[in-house]
Design a protein around this motif. Sequence first.
Motif, PDB file in Angstrom:
ATOM      1  N   ASP A  64       5.424   4.173   0.640  1.00  0.00           N
ATOM      2  CA  ASP A  64       4.723   3.217  -0.232  1.00  0.00           C
ATOM      3  C   ASP A  64       5.701   2.238  -0.880  1.00  0.00           C
ATOM      4  N   ALA A  76       6.383  -0.835  -0.388  1.00  0.00           N
ATOM      5  CA  ALA A  76       5.891  -2.177  -0.705  1.00  0.00           C
ATOM      6  C   ALA A  76       5.246  -2.238  -2.085  1.00  0.00           C
ATOM      7  N   LYS A  77       4.558  -1.170  -2.485  1.00  0.00           N
ATOM      8  CA  LYS A  77       3.953  -1.143  -3.818  1.00  0.00           C
ATOM      9  C   LYS A  77       5.031  -1.182  -4.898  1.00  0.00           C
ATOM     10  N   TYR A 112       8.003   4.297   8.076  1.00  0.00           N
ATOM     11  CA  TYR A 112       8.643   3.590   6.968  1.00  0.00           C
ATOM     12  C   TYR A 112       8.793   2.087   7.209  1.00  0.00           C
ATOM     13  N   GLY A 117       6.604  -0.564   5.314  1.00  0.00           N
ATOM     14  CA  GLY A 117       6.970  -0.791   3.917  1.00  0.00           C
ATOM     15  C   GLY A 117       8.146  -1.737   3.771  1.00  0.00           C
ATOM     16  N   SER A 175       7.862  -5.491   2.298  1.00  0.00           N
ATOM     17  CA  SER A 175       8.764  -5.830   1.188  1.00  0.00           C
ATOM     18  C   SER A 175       9.506  -7.129   1.469  1.00  0.00           C
TER      19      SER A 175
END
Length: 214
Positions: free
Chosen positions: A79, A81-82, A126, A129, A133
């Motif tokens: 996660d 990117a969050k 992965y 993400g 990003s």
Amino acid sequence: MTKILILGAHGGTAQLVIDRLLAETDHELVLFLRNAQRLNRYADNARVTLIEGDAQDLEALKQAMADSDVVYSNLGGIDLAKSTQAVLNAMQQTHRTRLIFYSALGAIHEVPGKFGEWNEQAIAAYLPGFRESDHLIKQFPDINTTQLRPAWLTDHEEIDYEITQADEPFKGTEVSRQSVADMIVRLIKTPSLYPNTSIGLNKPHTDGDKPAWY
């Protein structure tokens, strides 16, 4: 005094960076991580502030980075990117402008050949993400970000690496954490290096279809 915020400070590379900054600079370090007790060995150091928090908590991030000169993100996970979105929002709202971002090889589809194909499968969970990003970072042009895309990491006691630019095919298959930490320390000491770009890091002469130990 320069203040450095390190997000994901318990990471292996981050800890190498922490120790080098304490030994080689007079910088003040703010160490942000989920469980601050993991870095209790720094608790009595007058130059270190430990903060326990969630890297997706916007208010916690804003408080942690309020007067930081450089933000170094050693965050990861599926996660990512969050977390990246929260970090960028917090930097924008606190007017922080220098970010060092730990990414990964393959983040910009730059790894050629059979190794590239192998890497796509090996870190398939992965890569989305890291790629998202990269997309998010490009939406914040006022934040001067250097993304680092290291090859597969080793714990070898060596500093031996070369750099590839964002428009160049990735080289090699491996690099030591000490090498990546050296690049990060260089960026922190000289924040004008490699502005607004993404650089690959690898140990020279390690080309192959996969890392040698696999």
